[in-house]
Scaffold this active site. Structure first.
Site, PDB file in Angstrom:
ATOM      1  N   CYS A 105      -7.777  -3.799  -6.448  1.00  9.47           N
ATOM      2  CA  CYS A 105      -8.957  -3.974  -7.295  1.00  9.47           C
ATOM      3  C   CYS A 105      -8.556  -3.774  -8.759  1.00  9.47           C
ATOM      4  O   CYS A 105      -7.450  -3.316  -9.063  1.00  9.47           O
ATOM      5  CB  CYS A 105     -10.037  -2.974  -6.887  1.00  9.47           C
ATOM      6  SG  CYS A 105      -9.673  -1.284  -7.397  1.00  9.47           S
ATOM      7  N   HIS A 110      -5.642   6.705  -2.547  1.00  5.49           N
ATOM      8  CA  HIS A 110      -6.570   5.811  -1.854  1.00  5.49           C
ATOM      9  C   HIS A 110      -7.739   5.434  -2.762  1.00  5.49           C
ATOM     10  O   HIS A 110      -8.184   6.217  -3.588  1.00  5.49           O
ATOM     11  CB  HIS A 110      -7.066   6.442  -0.555  1.00  5.49           C
ATOM     12  CG  HIS A 110      -6.058   6.322   0.540  1.00  5.49           C
ATOM     13  ND1 HIS A 110      -6.030   7.130   1.639  1.00  5.49           N
ATOM     14  CD2 HIS A 110      -5.032   5.450   0.695  1.00  5.49           C
ATOM     15  CE1 HIS A 110      -5.026   6.785   2.416  1.00  5.49           C
ATOM     16  NE2 HIS A 110      -4.397   5.767   1.871  1.00  5.49           N
ATOM     17  N   CYS A 111      -8.238   4.241  -2.563  1.00  6.30           N
ATOM     18  CA  CYS A 111      -9.241   3.651  -3.440  1.00  6.30           C
ATOM     19  C   CYS A 111     -10.606   3.639  -2.756  1.00  6.30           C
ATOM     20  O   CYS A 111     -10.737   3.204  -1.611  1.00  6.30           O
ATOM     21  CB  CYS A 111      -8.820   2.219  -3.760  1.00  6.30           C
ATOM     22  SG  CYS A 111     -10.007   1.326  -4.747  1.00  6.30           S
ATOM     23  N   CYS A 129      -7.197  -0.303  -9.611  1.00  6.93           N
ATOM     24  CA  CYS A 129      -5.855  -0.033  -9.076  1.00  6.93           C
ATOM     25  C   CYS A 129      -4.797  -0.897  -9.767  1.00  6.93           C
ATOM     26  O   CYS A 129      -3.669  -0.451  -9.965  1.00  6.93           O
ATOM     27  CB  CYS A 129      -5.828  -0.210  -7.556  1.00  6.93           C
ATOM     28  SG  CYS A 129      -6.778   1.089  -6.713  1.00  6.93           S
ATOM     29  N   HIS A 180       1.626   4.243  -3.039  1.00  9.29           N
ATOM     30  CA  HIS A 180       1.502   5.702  -2.937  1.00  9.29           C
ATOM     31  C   HIS A 180       2.706   6.375  -3.593  1.00  9.29           C
ATOM     32  O   HIS A 180       2.584   7.403  -4.235  1.00  9.29           O
ATOM     33  CB  HIS A 180       1.445   6.140  -1.473  1.00  9.29           C
ATOM     34  CG  HIS A 180       0.099   5.993  -0.831  1.00  9.29           C
ATOM     35  ND1 HIS A 180      -1.083   6.219  -1.490  1.00  9.29           N
ATOM     36  CD2 HIS A 180      -0.241   5.673   0.453  1.00  9.29           C
ATOM     37  CE1 HIS A 180      -2.097   6.030  -0.648  1.00  9.29           C
ATOM     38  NE2 HIS A 180      -1.619   5.690   0.526  1.00  9.29           N
ATOM     39  N   HIS A 210       0.840  -1.206   0.000  1.00 13.44           N
ATOM     40  CA  HIS A 210       0.000   0.000   0.000  1.00 13.44           C
ATOM     41  C   HIS A 210       0.880   1.264   0.000  1.00 13.44           C
ATOM     42  O   HIS A 210       0.713   2.155  -0.833  1.00 13.44           O
ATOM     43  CB  HIS A 210      -0.909  -0.037   1.244  1.00 13.44           C
ATOM     44  CG  HIS A 210      -1.748   1.179   1.473  1.00 13.44           C
ATOM     45  ND1 HIS A 210      -3.120   1.159   1.365  1.00 13.44           N
ATOM     46  CD2 HIS A 210      -1.425   2.447   1.840  1.00 13.44           C
ATOM     47  CE1 HIS A 210      -3.599   2.364   1.643  1.00 13.44           C
ATOM     48  NE2 HIS A 210      -2.590   3.162   1.929  1.00 13.44           N
ATOM     49  N   GLU A 211       1.832   1.316   0.930  1.00 13.50           N
ATOM     50  CA  GLU A 211       2.677   2.514   1.059  1.00 13.50           C
ATOM     51  C   GLU A 211       3.527   2.734  -0.188  1.00 13.50           C
ATOM     52  O   GLU A 211       3.680   3.855  -0.661  1.00 13.50           O
ATOM     53  CB  GLU A 211       3.573   2.402   2.298  1.00 13.50           C
ATOM     54  CG  GLU A 211       2.841   2.630   3.605  1.00 13.50           C
ATOM     55  CD  GLU A 211       2.092   3.966   3.637  1.00 13.50           C
ATOM     56  OE1 GLU A 211       2.673   4.988   3.226  1.00 13.50           O
ATOM     57  OE2 GLU A 211       0.928   3.987   4.060  1.00 13.50           O
TER      58      GLU A 211
HETATM   59 ZN   LIG Z   1      -2.538   5.158   2.283  1.00 13.26          ZN
HETATM   60 ZN   LIG Z   2      -8.526  -0.115  -5.716  1.00 13.50          ZN
END
Ligand SMILES: [Zn+2]
Ligand SMILES: [Zn+2]
Length: 216
Positions: A170, A145-146, A173, A139, A135-136
């Site tokens: 997803c 953010h989703c 993304c 970025h 996740h990080e």
């Molecule tokens: Zn985040």
């Molecule tokens: Zn997503």
């Protein structure tokens, strides 16, 4: 990746598996730099928390440890500590901190295993570590953010939220990630499948199999 601390065998195994995962997830060469000892932290960036474990000032890790060690050919340098982190004096703790501009971030393993990694919480802790680090780093590649679906890029405020979110990005993304990194979707999914199989992440495995079926 830059491990900082005194790691036991299980923790080292977790770092190695996270490296493997990130390499597959981003389809980029991923390396672990030589471990740096906690001695690098001066007294004034350490404190003892209410629960009596030692904590390290997260900003110091970015500014004084990671930025200057980031290899010239690295897109991202992600620090991993076994000590708990805090962002400023008035805060109790933080899971991690990142500077997207500098392409550096730090994540603490401490709370993913309630401060005590064992065989019994290994998988849950690993799952948290791979979700939060992917996740990080996403970025840092410009993915925000989703709100589209259950997705690793959902914003999160607590570990229980992290546990509910998928490690899977997803479809939107995944599309964003691929448009900036240009990898072979099928190769990536096959490698993810193998990783999830080997580490008994069964729900993620079945989601990856569904993705594979869709593109085949
Ligand atoms: Zn985040
Ligand atoms: Zn997503």
């Amino acid at each position: 990746m830059q491990p900082i601390g005194e790691f036991n065998d299980l923790q080292e195994k977790q770092i190695e598996l996270t490296k493997e995962y990130l390499k597959i997830y981003f389809q980029l060469e991923t390396k672990i730099l030589p471990i740096i000892s906690n001695e690098i932290f001066p007294k004034n960036v350490r404190r003892i928390s209410k629960n009596e474990q030692e904590q390290i000032l997260a900003g110091y890790v970015l500014d004084s440890v990671l930025i200057k060690r980031k290899p010239k050919d690295a897109a991202v340098l992600m620090g991993i500590t076994e000590k708990d982190l805090f962002p400023k004096p008035e805060w109790n703790y933080v899971f991690g901190l990142a500077s997207y501009q500098n392409g550096v971030g730090v994540t603490s393993m401490y709370r993913f295993a309630d401060g005590n990694l064992s065989e019994s919480n290994f998988n849950q802790s690993l799952e948290r570590l791979i979700k939060i680090s992917s996740h990080e780093i996403s970025h840092m590649f410009g993915i925000s953010h989703c709100l589209n679906a259950n997705c690793v890029m959902n914003g999160t405020n607590s570990l229980s939220e992290t546990d509910v979110h998928f490690a899977r990005a997803c479809s939107l993304c995944q599309y964003k990630l691929n448009s900036s990194l240009k990898y072979d979707d099928k190769k990536r999914l096959l490698e993810l499948k193998k990783f999830f199989e080997a580490n008994s992440f069964n729900a993620e495995l079945s989601r990856t199999e569904k993705d594979l079926n869709l593109i085949q």
